[in-house]
Motif scaffolding. Structure first.
Motif, PDB file in Angstrom:
ATOM      1  N   PRO A 221     -47.497  23.517 -82.453  1.00 46.99           N
ATOM      2  CA  PRO A 221     -47.589  23.580 -80.985  1.00 46.99           C
ATOM      3  C   PRO A 221     -48.284  24.837 -80.461  1.00 46.99           C
ATOM      4  O   PRO A 221     -48.739  24.854 -79.317  1.00 46.99           O
ATOM      5  N   ASP A 222     -48.387  25.865 -81.296  1.00 46.74           N
ATOM      6  CA  ASP A 222     -49.049  27.093 -80.869  1.00 46.74           C
ATOM      7  C   ASP A 222     -50.552  27.064 -81.116  1.00 46.74           C
ATOM      8  O   ASP A 222     -51.272  27.983 -80.710  1.00 46.74           O
ATOM      9  N   ALA A 223     -51.043  26.024 -81.769  1.00 47.01           N
ATOM     10  CA  ALA A 223     -52.461  25.946 -82.112  1.00 47.01           C
ATOM     11  C   ALA A 223     -53.286  25.414 -80.947  1.00 47.01           C
ATOM     12  O   ALA A 223     -52.881  24.466 -80.260  1.00 47.01           O
ATOM     13  N   ALA A 224     -54.434  26.030 -80.714  1.00 43.01           N
ATOM     14  CA  ALA A 224     -55.380  25.512 -79.717  1.00 43.01           C
ATOM     15  C   ALA A 224     -56.230  24.434 -80.366  1.00 43.01           C
ATOM     16  O   ALA A 224     -56.674  24.574 -81.514  1.00 43.01           O
ATOM     17  N   VAL A 225     -56.462  23.364 -79.637  1.00 43.09           N
ATOM     18  CA  VAL A 225     -57.245  22.233 -80.155  1.00 43.09           C
ATOM     19  C   VAL A 225     -58.674  22.343 -79.639  1.00 43.09           C
ATOM     20  O   VAL A 225     -58.910  22.371 -78.430  1.00 43.09           O
ATOM     21  N   LEU A 226     -59.626  22.419 -80.570  1.00 38.55           N
ATOM     22  CA  LEU A 226     -61.044  22.534 -80.246  1.00 38.55           C
ATOM     23  C   LEU A 226     -61.748  21.234 -80.612  1.00 38.55           C
ATOM     24  O   LEU A 226     -61.686  20.790 -81.769  1.00 38.55           O
ATOM     25  N   PRO A 232     -64.301  10.611 -79.632  1.00 34.60           N
ATOM     26  CA  PRO A 232     -63.798   9.602 -78.689  1.00 34.60           C
ATOM     27  C   PRO A 232     -63.010  10.228 -77.546  1.00 34.60           C
ATOM     28  O   PRO A 232     -62.405  11.304 -77.696  1.00 34.60           O
ATOM     29  N   GLU A 233     -62.986   9.555 -76.421  1.00 37.10           N
ATOM     30  CA  GLU A 233     -62.361  10.092 -75.204  1.00 37.10           C
ATOM     31  C   GLU A 233     -60.898  10.455 -75.406  1.00 37.10           C
ATOM     32  O   GLU A 233     -60.434  11.484 -74.901  1.00 37.10           O
ATOM     33  N   ALA A 234     -60.157   9.644 -76.160  1.00 39.02           N
ATOM     34  CA  ALA A 234     -58.740   9.922 -76.366  1.00 39.02           C
ATOM     35  C   ALA A 234     -58.537  11.234 -77.109  1.00 39.02           C
ATOM     36  O   ALA A 234     -57.577  11.962 -76.856  1.00 39.02           O
ATOM     37  N   VAL A 235     -59.446  11.555 -78.033  1.00 45.84           N
ATOM     38  CA  VAL A 235     -59.379  12.817 -78.775  1.00 45.84           C
ATOM     39  C   VAL A 235     -59.769  13.972 -77.855  1.00 45.84           C
ATOM     40  O   VAL A 235     -59.117  15.021 -77.841  1.00 45.84           O
ATOM     41  N   VAL A 236     -60.822  13.789 -77.076  1.00 45.92           N
ATOM     42  CA  VAL A 236     -61.257  14.820 -76.128  1.00 45.92           C
ATOM     43  C   VAL A 236     -60.146  15.172 -75.146  1.00 45.92           C
ATOM     44  O   VAL A 236     -59.946  16.342 -74.804  1.00 45.92           O
ATOM     45  N   VAL A 241     -60.057  23.109 -75.625  1.00 43.44           N
ATOM     46  CA  VAL A 241     -61.448  23.464 -75.365  1.00 43.44           C
ATOM     47  C   VAL A 241     -62.328  22.329 -75.851  1.00 43.44           C
ATOM     48  O   VAL A 241     -62.186  21.856 -76.986  1.00 43.44           O
ATOM     49  N   VAL A 242     -63.234  21.876 -74.996  1.00 46.75           N
ATOM     50  CA  VAL A 242     -64.247  20.892 -75.361  1.00 46.75           C
ATOM     51  C   VAL A 242     -65.590  21.594 -75.274  1.00 46.75           C
ATOM     52  O   VAL A 242     -65.922  22.176 -74.232  1.00 46.75           O
ATOM     53  N   GLY A 243     -66.367  21.568 -76.352  1.00 47.37           N
ATOM     54  CA  GLY A 243     -67.627  22.294 -76.286  1.00 47.37           C
ATOM     55  C   GLY A 243     -68.536  22.069 -77.472  1.00 47.37           C
ATOM     56  O   GLY A 243     -68.181  21.396 -78.446  1.00 47.37           O
ATOM     57  N   SER A 244     -69.711  22.659 -77.384  1.00 46.79           N
ATOM     58  CA  SER A 244     -70.717  22.594 -78.436  1.00 46.79           C
ATOM     59  C   SER A 244     -70.270  23.427 -79.636  1.00 46.79           C
ATOM     60  O   SER A 244     -69.257  24.125 -79.586  1.00 46.79           O
ATOM     61  N   THR A 245     -71.045  23.377 -80.700  1.00 43.78           N
ATOM     62  CA  THR A 245     -70.717  24.171 -81.886  1.00 43.78           C
ATOM     63  C   THR A 245     -70.581  25.652 -81.533  1.00 43.78           C
ATOM     64  O   THR A 245     -69.602  26.301 -81.903  1.00 43.78           O
ATOM     65  N   SER A 246     -71.555  26.188 -80.816  1.00 45.34           N
ATOM     66  CA  SER A 246     -71.513  27.607 -80.451  1.00 45.34           C
ATOM     67  C   SER A 246     -70.324  27.914 -79.550  1.00 45.34           C
ATOM     68  O   SER A 246     -69.691  28.970 -79.674  1.00 45.34           O
ATOM     69  N   PHE A 260     -55.944  27.259 -84.943  1.00 50.82           N
ATOM     70  CA  PHE A 260     -56.843  26.353 -84.235  1.00 50.82           C
ATOM     71  C   PHE A 260     -56.967  25.052 -85.014  1.00 50.82           C
ATOM     72  O   PHE A 260     -57.180  25.060 -86.229  1.00 50.82           O
ATOM     73  N   ILE A 261     -56.836  23.956 -84.307  1.00 51.55           N
ATOM     74  CA  ILE A 261     -57.119  22.631 -84.875  1.00 51.55           C
ATOM     75  C   ILE A 261     -58.523  22.265 -84.421  1.00 51.55           C
ATOM     76  O   ILE A 261     -58.802  22.225 -83.220  1.00 51.55           O
ATOM     77  N   VAL A 262     -59.412  22.025 -85.385  1.00 51.76           N
ATOM     78  CA  VAL A 262     -60.839  21.909 -85.081  1.00 51.76           C
ATOM     79  C   VAL A 262     -61.328  20.488 -85.343  1.00 51.76           C
ATOM     80  O   VAL A 262     -61.281  19.998 -86.475  1.00 51.76           O
ATOM     81  N   ALA A 263     -61.817  19.831 -84.296  1.00 49.79           N
ATOM     82  CA  ALA A 263     -62.332  18.466 -84.406  1.00 49.79           C
ATOM     83  C   ALA A 263     -63.855  18.473 -84.304  1.00 49.79           C
ATOM     84  O   ALA A 263     -64.444  18.136 -83.274  1.00 49.79           O
ATOM     85  N   THR A 264     -64.485  18.922 -85.374  1.00 45.90           N
ATOM     86  CA  THR A 264     -65.928  18.781 -85.549  1.00 45.90           C
ATOM     87  C   THR A 264     -66.198  18.910 -87.038  1.00 45.90           C
ATOM     88  O   THR A 264     -65.268  19.071 -87.838  1.00 45.90           O
TER      89      THR A 264
END
Length: 353
Positions: A221-226, A232-236, A241-246, A260-264
């Motif tokens: 629960p303390d992790a930020a989701v990137l 997909p919209e449900a994941v976004v 934070v929603v953003g480009s690689t940079s 951080f949980i990283v979805a890329t």
């Protein structure tokens, strides 16, 4: 092209996508030494995408090249005095480098490395789609072929797409968007612009799972989701934070979270760990009954870039990117329009791929 046809074509490409074989530390050291010598001897600079193998990224840094998104790779090649630019990434990145650097030789470890967004948006079918909607301004993502860019009015990256679409919408223009429908839907939701979507998606980002990510958030629960907006919209919707690689790399450095949980694509972990060594990075889930990709958290075409074929292209020079002059001029026009707009607005144009 329907989504089903797109998936069949992607699977056909993947069947022939050969990943480099694992190497011992001794083999890597020898190859890296020879590559460094060849780069110097041939007045070449290596630019690598964030999603390539960490060995390739590290080699680019050690030899005075760069690790970046696709557009910055091309711009770095333009600024660098080397006469040859070696692009470790996928084919549209090599094409972009050639579009912006016509006077330079552009090589790639393999020209077979492509992209599902590129495959799923054939230039002839896309042109016909545009012709059916002549009242719309054509905006295409950078993850497209030179021929598709040449048919566009604007090229955008994931970090500047919303600002450009918002600008066009304020002028009363309706948008025809291609090729990534998830990124397009995110932009439409953000700007509320009138956008007609091409039916395309990234095989990596499309595999991130809402249920698995929700469960992982509960576990940490303390992790930020990137999340990259090609997801997909449900994941976004679960993202902090929603953003480009940079932008995602910057978030790891600047946010106070320790996890951080990283979805890329997990190739980005090399740069994240380098710039934020004290942070813990967790891959967002892709596995499950619905997973259909060959390598869910890593692009199989990015994985085709290896030390062995990098050395071979430097020795042989046979994987060179060529673009017809007329096509290059047509593709340059929407790219320049984006660059001029972002410069005037003082925006960064870092993208995904």
């Amino acid at each position: 092209m329907t989504q089903a046809e797109d998936r069949i074509l992607v699977q056909e490409y993947l069947a022939h996508a050969a990943e480099p074989q694992p190497l011992s530390d001794e083999e890597k050291a020898e190859l890296e030494s020879r590559i460094k010598a060849e780069l110097k001897a041939r007045d070449a600079v290596l630019v690598a995408h964030y999603y390539t193998d960490p060995d390739i990224q590290r080699l680019a840094e050690e030899t005075g090249g760069c690790v970046a998104d696709s557009l910055e790779m091309a711009r770095f090649g333009n600024r660098h005095p080397a006469s040859t630019v070696v692009v470790a990434g996928v084919r549209f990145m090599g094409e972009t480098a050639k579009i912006l650097n016509p006077e330079k030789r552009v090589l790639m470890p393999t020209l077979e490395a492509t992209c599902s967004l590129d495959i799923g948006c054939p230039a002839d079918e896309f042109a016909a789609f545009c012709d059916q909607h002549p009242d719309r301004t054509v905006v295409v993502y950078a993850n497209t072929s030179a021929a598709v860019k040449a048919r566009a009015d604007w090229v955008v990256t994931s970090s500047c797409a919303a600002a450009i679409v918002e600008h066009l919408d304020a002028r009363g223009e309706k948008i025809l968007w291609a090729p990534d429908q998830h990124l397009g839907n995110y932009i439409r939701k953000t700007t509320r612009a009138d956008m007609l979507m091409w039916d395309g998606s990234c095989i990596v980002h499309e595999e991130f799972k809402f249920r698995g990510l929700e469960d992982l958030k509960a576990l940490y629960p303390d992790a930020a989701v990137l999340v990259h907006p090609e997801s997909p919209e449900a994941v976004v919707d679960l993202a902090d934070v929603v953003g480009s690689t940079s932008q995602l790399i910057n978030a790891v450095q600047t946010m106070p979270n320790e996890r951080f949980i990283v979805a890329t694509d997990n190739g980005i972990f090399y740069k994240m760990q380098q710039l934020a060594p004290g942070k813990t990075l967790i891959e967002a889930p892709t596995a499950g009954n619905g997973a259909t990709c060959r390598s869910c958290a890593h692009c199989p075409w990015m994985a085709m870039n290896g030390l062995e074929n990098l050395l071979q292209v430097l020795e042989r020079g046979d994987q060179e990117v060529f673009i017809d002059d007329a096509l290059r001029e047509d593709a340059l026009r929407p790219l320049r329009r984006m660059l001029d707009f972002t410069a005037s607005m003082n925006l960064k144009v870092a993208g995904n791929a």
